[in-house]
Design a protein around this motif. Sequence first.
Motif: not given
Lengths: 194, 194
Positions: A15, A21, A23, A28-30, A59, A62, B58-60, B62, B76-78, B80, B85-88, B108-110
């Motif tokens: 970006l 990014k 994510d 965000h997705q892990v 976070s 983690i 997030e965060s406990s 995770i 895994l989806l976390v 937020r 900045l990148t979660l847009t 929020m999630i994407s």
Amino acid sequence: MKLLQEKIKQEGRVLKGNVLKVDAFLNHQVDVFLMQQIGKEFVKRFSTEQITKVLTLESSGIAPAAMVALELGVPLLVARKCKSLTLTDELVTAEVYSFTKQETNQIMISKQFVAKDERFLIIDDFLANGEAAKGLLDLVEKCSATAVGIGIVIEKSFQNGRKWLNEQGIHVESLARIASLNNNTVTFVVEEMK
Amino acid sequence: MKLLQEKIKQEGRVLKGNVLKVDAFLNHQVDVFLMQQIGKEFVKRFSTEQITKVLTLESSGIAPAAMVALELGVPLLVARKCKSLTLTDELVTAEVYSFTKQETNQIMISKQFVAKDERFLIIDDFLANGEAAKGLLDLVEKCSATAVGIGIVIEKSFQNGRKWLNEQGIHVESLARIASLNNNTVTFVVEEMK
């Protein structure tokens, strides 16, 4: 680390403002299988260090840090960014400046979870200007413990963090080192095979 | 889950206002071996559900959620709590009311990480009034995905969250169910052996 570099090439997006990014697999997705491989790789790279605890910052650190701790068989300590209702005892704080947000924030750990001879391995997702790393090192020092090194998932080698850590004599291992994000393209640092 | 109950008895501390402090192994220092066992236990309890992704906040959440995802072999989806900045892209948001802080926050999630037939297992560290669980369920619904159930590490059964989730017909599995924190003592719900 080839698997990580491939993932960045395939799923990372560049970006504006030198932002990478990730994510899709880290922030965000892990991708937990990748995190497990990352954990094993860090343990290999710090194998002589007699680590007693892993330290990270909430976070995004983690997930990889938990895998390192699992592989090592030691506990994980998560430095918090916000005061919590239950995190109240023997607080040790440090300041972390964010270039992106242009503000200084406190991070904290409770000293009761730091043994006298604790040997921390610090793990974080990104290294750019090194502000988070400095804050975590500061926490370790304030607890009179030892930081045996810092493991970074993605290093922006074109920013100043790595240089500063090298100057302090800190053992840094970064699994993906990015030389440039120019022209929307990720270019890795060319390293000799170890 | 006996191992978890023992850990709560040994290392948990009851604070004023029905607060259970588990900073020694879950919220600040993390016992990753225990998290791995917790992951295996959740997978056993939701074994028939054909889960495609794990969702946490997030965060406990995770660390335990990452172990569940690893055991299942799914991402895994976390969700937020803060805009990043990148979660847009394609943000889906829900509101979570905090009784402690008496304020409403967005999570929020994407949507780009939610496939059409996604079957989420939601994992969280605590269930009290169920506000975080409601927010996470709301995110799943807004993405037209399915929540196959909710796995909770520690449930305060004397608060309203479990009751509400049961009324919605949600499959809830809590590994430690606390009946009371009166007199600074943790009393677990007595359950028949399954």
